[in-house]
Design an enzyme around this catalytic site. Structure first.
Site, PDB file in Angstrom:
ATOM      1  N   PHE A 186      -8.069   9.049   8.445  1.00 36.11           N
ATOM      2  CA  PHE A 186      -7.805   9.381   7.067  1.00 36.11           C
ATOM      3  C   PHE A 186      -9.231   9.264   6.300  1.00 36.11           C
ATOM      4  CE2 PHE A 186      -7.991   5.338   4.680  1.00 36.11           C
ATOM      5  CZ  PHE A 186      -7.523   4.424   5.735  1.00 36.11           C
TER       6      PHE A 186
ATOM      7  N   ASP B  36      -7.800  -3.587  -0.470  1.00 40.26           N
ATOM      8  CA  ASP B  36      -8.868  -2.668  -1.307  1.00 40.26           C
ATOM      9  C   ASP B  36     -10.017  -2.601  -0.412  1.00 40.26           C
ATOM     10  OD1 ASP B  36      -8.703  -1.175  -3.928  1.00 40.26           O
ATOM     11  OD2 ASP B  36     -10.743  -2.222  -3.938  1.00 40.26           O
ATOM     12  N   SER B  37     -10.476  -1.217  -0.197  1.00 40.49           N
ATOM     13  CA  SER B  37     -11.530  -0.836   0.807  1.00 40.49           C
ATOM     14  C   SER B  37     -12.137   0.423   0.258  1.00 40.49           C
ATOM     15  CB  SER B  37     -10.873  -0.589   1.972  1.00 40.49           C
ATOM     16  OG  SER B  37      -9.767   0.345   1.735  1.00 40.49           O
TER      17      SER B  37
ATOM     18  N   THR C 143       0.672  -1.296  -0.077  1.00 43.75           N
ATOM     19  CA  THR C 143      -0.099   0.024  -0.152  1.00 43.75           C
ATOM     20  C   THR C 143       1.015   1.301  -0.073  1.00 43.75           C
ATOM     21  OG1 THR C 143      -1.794   1.156   1.297  1.00 43.75           O
ATOM     22  CG2 THR C 143      -0.234   0.057   2.632  1.00 43.75           C
TER      23      THR C 143
ATOM     24  N   TYR D 129     -12.635   9.181   4.777  1.00 45.49           N
ATOM     25  CA  TYR D 129     -13.812   9.350   5.019  1.00 45.49           C
ATOM     26  C   TYR D 129     -14.275   9.488   6.576  1.00 45.49           C
ATOM     27  CZ  TYR D 129     -14.409   9.177  -0.160  1.00 45.49           C
ATOM     28  OH  TYR D 129     -14.408   9.436  -1.418  1.00 45.49           O
TER      29      TYR D 129
ATOM     30  N   LYS E  50     -10.953   3.077  16.767  1.00 42.96           N
ATOM     31  CA  LYS E  50     -10.992   2.451  15.357  1.00 42.96           C
ATOM     32  C   LYS E  50     -10.693   1.187  15.033  1.00 42.96           C
ATOM     33  CE  LYS E  50     -10.352   3.555  10.355  1.00 42.96           C
ATOM     34  NZ  LYS E  50      -9.792   4.533   9.510  1.00 42.96           N
TER      35      LYS E  50
ATOM     36  N   GLY F 126      -2.073   5.811   6.127  1.00 37.29           N
ATOM     37  CA  GLY F 126      -3.232   5.502   7.231  1.00 37.29           C
ATOM     38  C   GLY F 126      -3.513   4.152   7.400  1.00 37.29           C
ATOM     39  N   LYS F 127      -3.601   3.288   6.038  1.00 35.07           N
ATOM     40  CA  LYS F 127      -3.840   1.831   6.219  1.00 35.07           C
ATOM     41  C   LYS F 127      -2.616   1.120   6.821  1.00 35.07           C
ATOM     42  CE  LYS F 127      -6.263   1.178   1.688  1.00 35.07           C
ATOM     43  NZ  LYS F 127      -6.295   0.359   0.746  1.00 35.07           N
TER      44      LYS F 127
ATOM     45  N   HIS G  43     -13.429  -1.855   9.643  1.00 36.90           N
ATOM     46  CA  HIS G  43     -13.540  -3.013   8.701  1.00 36.90           C
ATOM     47  C   HIS G  43     -12.122  -3.581   8.716  1.00 36.90           C
ATOM     48  CE1 HIS G  43     -12.669   0.965   7.326  1.00 36.90           C
ATOM     49  NE2 HIS G  43     -12.069   0.516   6.218  1.00 36.90           N
TER      50      HIS G  43
HETATM   51  P1  ITT Z   1      -3.620   1.578  -1.666  1.00 30.59           P
HETATM   52  O1  ITT Z   1      -4.402   1.427  -3.062  1.00 30.59           O
HETATM   53  O2  ITT Z   1      -2.173   2.221  -2.176  1.00 30.59           O
HETATM   54  O3  ITT Z   1      -3.642   0.524  -0.584  1.00 30.59           O
HETATM   55  P2  ITT Z   1      -5.652   3.613  -1.594  1.00 30.59           P
HETATM   56  O4  ITT Z   1      -5.979   4.659  -0.444  1.00 30.59           O
HETATM   57  O5  ITT Z   1      -5.524   4.234  -2.836  1.00 30.59           O
HETATM   58  O6  ITT Z   1      -4.332   2.949  -0.931  1.00 30.59           O
HETATM   59  P3  ITT Z   1      -7.883   2.009  -1.998  1.00 30.59           P
HETATM   60  O7  ITT Z   1      -7.887   1.946  -3.606  1.00 30.59           O
HETATM   61  O8  ITT Z   1      -8.374   0.675  -1.404  1.00 30.59           O
HETATM   62  O9  ITT Z   1      -6.667   2.747  -1.179  1.00 30.59           O
HETATM   63  O10 ITT Z   1      -9.075   3.040  -1.648  1.00 30.59           O
HETATM   64  C1  ITT Z   1      -9.752   3.017  -0.384  1.00 30.59           C
HETATM   65  C2  ITT Z   1     -10.230   4.488  -0.183  1.00 30.59           C
HETATM   66  O11 ITT Z   1     -11.495   4.219   0.741  1.00 30.59           O
HETATM   67  C3  ITT Z   1      -9.640   5.334   0.615  1.00 30.59           C
HETATM   68  O12 ITT Z   1      -8.483   6.271  -0.072  1.00 30.59           O
HETATM   69  C4  ITT Z   1     -10.629   6.036   1.412  1.00 30.59           C
HETATM   70  O13 ITT Z   1     -11.063   7.251   0.502  1.00 30.59           O
HETATM   71  C5  ITT Z   1     -11.686   5.231   1.693  1.00 30.59           C
HETATM   72  N1  ITT Z   1     -11.596   4.303   2.771  1.00 30.59           N
HETATM   73  C6  ITT Z   1     -11.054   2.990   3.096  1.00 30.59           C
HETATM   74  N2  ITT Z   1     -10.877   2.580   4.457  1.00 30.59           N
HETATM   75  C7  ITT Z   1     -11.119   3.924   5.194  1.00 30.59           C
HETATM   76  C8  ITT Z   1     -10.823   4.135   6.309  1.00 30.59           C
HETATM   77  O14 ITT Z   1     -10.581   3.339   7.203  1.00 30.59           O
HETATM   78  N3  ITT Z   1     -11.278   5.505   6.819  1.00 30.59           N
HETATM   79  C9  ITT Z   1     -11.595   6.450   5.899  1.00 30.59           C
HETATM   80  N4  ITT Z   1     -11.744   6.015   4.563  1.00 30.59           N
HETATM   81  C10 ITT Z   1     -11.435   4.818   4.056  1.00 30.59           C
END
Ligand code: ITT
Length: 195
Positions: free
Chosen positions: A152, A70-71, A9, A154, A175, A13-14, A180
């Site tokens: 981070f 992916d989230s 990633t 939303y 959190k 934040g993740k 999730h």
């Molecule tokens: P990587 O692909 O590099 O892992 P990314 O941020 O681009 O990072 P995603 O494509 O999975 O990841 O997008 C996930 C998005 O969903 C993230 O950017 C937020 O907008 C939202 N999101 C997911 N989990 C979240 C959380 O725990 N809190 C807030 N927003 C979240």
């Protein structure tokens, strides 16, 4: 139990959440920490496909276990949007403060009981040709205001079920107990412990 796991990633934040929940299970490394060539792929049509693609893109640069995650946020009043497109909603380079305001604006006439939403996360653990997936969801609703400093994405507009404050107000400790991603990482941790 493996000693190292590459979490594919670019989202800091993740990464913080993975490190926290997997502390004591294995060393969590990121592409940035290993100075790997950063690659961003999201051409799949669903979370699981994207998670696998994110992990596999590093398999020529890292010899060991890799996982991708992916989230997204699914808002019922918006027919599940932004969903897998959450990171790109309103434009890839639009900051999350704006993405949040966009959603608040789209829901400006929507009453409390119709503001239900959920975060969904899928982790894919790739070990050579073998792929295992782990999922987690967090139910809640979209608040009426942007609130809170932690987390981070939303988090400032999402109020988890059973609470009256946003994820960003509740902070990392809470959190990481309910999210999730924490649920999906918890399943991954269990799997890794038994390997
Ligand atoms: P990587 O692909 O590099 O892992 P990314 O941020 O681009 O990072 P995603 O494509 O999975 O990841 O997008 C996930 C998005 O969903 C993230 O950017 C937020 O907008 C939202 N999101 C997911 N989990 C979240 C959380 O725990 N809190 C807030 N927003 C979240």
């Amino acid at each position: 139990m493996p000693s190292k796991l590459l979490v594919a990633t670019g989202n800091e934040g993740k990464l913080r959440e993975f490190k926290k929940v997997l502390a004591g299970v294995c060393d969590v490394l990121s592409p940035r920490e290993l100075s790997l060539l950063l690659r961003n792929v999201k051409e799949g049509t669903n979370y699981a496909e994207n998670a696998v693609l994110k992990a596999k893109v590093y398999s020529d640069q890292f010899d060991g276990l890799i996982c991708g995650e992916d989230s997204g946020l699914e808002v019922d009043a918006l027919d599940g949007r932004p969903g897998p497109l959450s990171a790109r909603y309103g434009g890839e380079d639009t900051p999350h403060t704006e993405k949040c305001r966009l959603i608040l604006n789209e829901l400006k006439d929507v009453a409390l009981y119709n503001r239900t939403a959920r975060f969904r996360a899928t982790i894919a653990l790739v070990d050579g040709d073998n792929v295992e997936t782990f999922e987690g969801t967090l139910e809640g609703w979209i608040g009426f205001e942007y609130k809170g400093e932690e987390g981070f994405g939303y988090d400032p507009i999402f109020i988890p079920q059973g609470f009256s404050r946003t994820n960003a107000e509740l902070g990392m400790v809470i959190k990481n107990r309910i999210s999730h991603r924490a649920k999906a990482i918890g399943k991954l941790a269990e799997y890794l412990r038994n390997r």
